[in-house]
Design a protein around this motif. Sequence first.
Motif: not given
Length: 653
Positions: A274-276, A282-284, A300-301, A306-307
């Motif tokens: 998530l940090a990367e 924001a994350v996703a 978020a994961f 999905e991306a």
Amino acid sequence: MLNRLLPAVAMVLCLFVPASRAHAQEPIQPILQEQSELILESSRRTIQPAIDAIAASGLPEAREVLATWAARDMWQRVEDGLFFRAERNEDRSYTLHDFDTGESFGPYDKDALEQVKPNSGIRALIGSALVRYQLSDPDPAIRAEALDNLDRNGEASHMEPLAASIDGETDPELKARKERLLTLLTIRFAKDKALRIAAIESLAGDLDVAVRATLNPLVATTLGAGTALPEGRNIARELRPGTDALPRVEAYELLVAEGLAPKLVTSDALRGMLAEHIVDGAVAGVPLESLSDPAARREAFAGLVEAGLVEAASTEADIDASLAAHVFYETYAEPDAEVTEAAEEALSSIDLKVGVNQFFDLGLDALSLGSIYFLAAIGLAITFGVMGVINMAHGEFIMMGAYTGYVLQQVIPDYTVSILLAIPVAFAVTFAAGVAMERLVIRWLYSRPLETLLATFGVSIALQQLAKNIFGTQARPLTSPDWLNGSWVVNDIVGISYIRIAIFVLALIFLGLFLFMMKKTRLGLETRAVTQNPKMAASMGINPDRVNMLTFGLGSGIAGIAGVAIGLYAQVTSEIGQQYIVQSFMTVVVGGVGNIWGTLLGATMIGFLQKGIEWFNPSNTLAAQTYMIVFIIIFIQFRPRGIIALKGRAAGD
């Protein structure tokens, strides 16, 4: 069984011995030239082909070359690259000797030569190659050294020369070693399954560590996983995920390691991913301030997956499905099932015998410890058990005896004479100290046990400080004679030191002397009379004060002898007696106050109890002593007068 096995092994090996040595007359120098690069620049991992080429040549010069190489006496002549055995001259030049012809060349300066310097690892491998020649050497020491090399680095190639050397062996001990080594090598390297099984069966119940070291690799297992059990593998057992033998997480990690399932995403790994992928706070699409919530982190994961930015993680359902779709098993390192079955049966037999011998060894240790406690407690059995005096300075009389032995060894350097002399001298010194203590302190406190305890405790502290002032705080050595060094070894499991045996014998001797004194001498008769009824004994003309003085001195003297014995294996310090005072009191109380047989039984029981507890928890001897004290407290609740109760003054007290 072994006598039938060895001829069969030798017969099979003879089938592989060449009928003649080809090229026996060829020189060895060409072989050295072929392996020149490895000989000059190599390591333990890469040198083996060169050693094998020399050893397998069959040339009579091979042994000399290998021995010269190992001794670092092989040099290369720089001008032509040939190898020679070099001998240093008095003028620091070198004379070269040809391996093939024996012809000498030189002298040469050191600059014209290059020494071959094998490291310790290479020399060990050369030693293994030399074994085939050393096994039949006329010198028994060289043959024994060859067998030592086989113990460490035995190989399949050693079986043929080892078998061939057995019939001609004249030393019975070396012949037995050769036969045993051939059996072990047969188990490891023989191609004939029947021979291997017969060799394994011949060693069933053998306690030698080398036997177990040979058999254990045959039953070693490796955990594996797949969609089905592998064909042609020696399967030890099939495992089910989620059991104690294979926890669910470990089973899935095995699938991941085998490339059969995707990796699990741990909490730390999730935070890292998530940090990367932080973009604009924001994350996703999930704000950073929301990521403290586990549900938000999973959202978020999922957005990252999905991306296509990260790989999907396994869900619990995925894990269950993966585990259900695969089988888990353990396979033996040994591919033959009959061999592993024979090895397991042999190891089971050995384990049973090991258990019996461990019990026997534990019993010897317990008897040894009991004899030490008994020897330390005999004097206390007299002063406390017979006289009713709580002597807290009893441990210091043990200390005085130990220091007496140390002082005598400084005067008499012969350890045997000094130790034998230390026994009566320590008795005399501590007897005199005990008489002085009884006359000056104890005689005024016979009917006042609390004051006796406090007074003797003060004397104990004073004696300890006096010992520190005289001898210092460092431990002093009380060295045993050479004939007491070492151990009596029954097998690889059972053994006991000669010092412990000597203490056991000394304890039995003093048991006999004490019984003789109490039953057959006037002092023993008077002591028993004063113990049972002092007033009646006094009316019969016995002097109770004199009897008490001599009895206390006797108990102190025996404590001094115990100090000499204990000092032979324990460190002699001012606190040496404190290590045994508690056990001595427990021995006397548990056995029965005033009864020597009770003291013997008490010491034996405490010795077995302590060693038994230590066997369950060998890493914590302090805990063993604590449990032992708790057990004794409970025991005294049911037997307050000990194992053997005494009638008379001591019992009344």
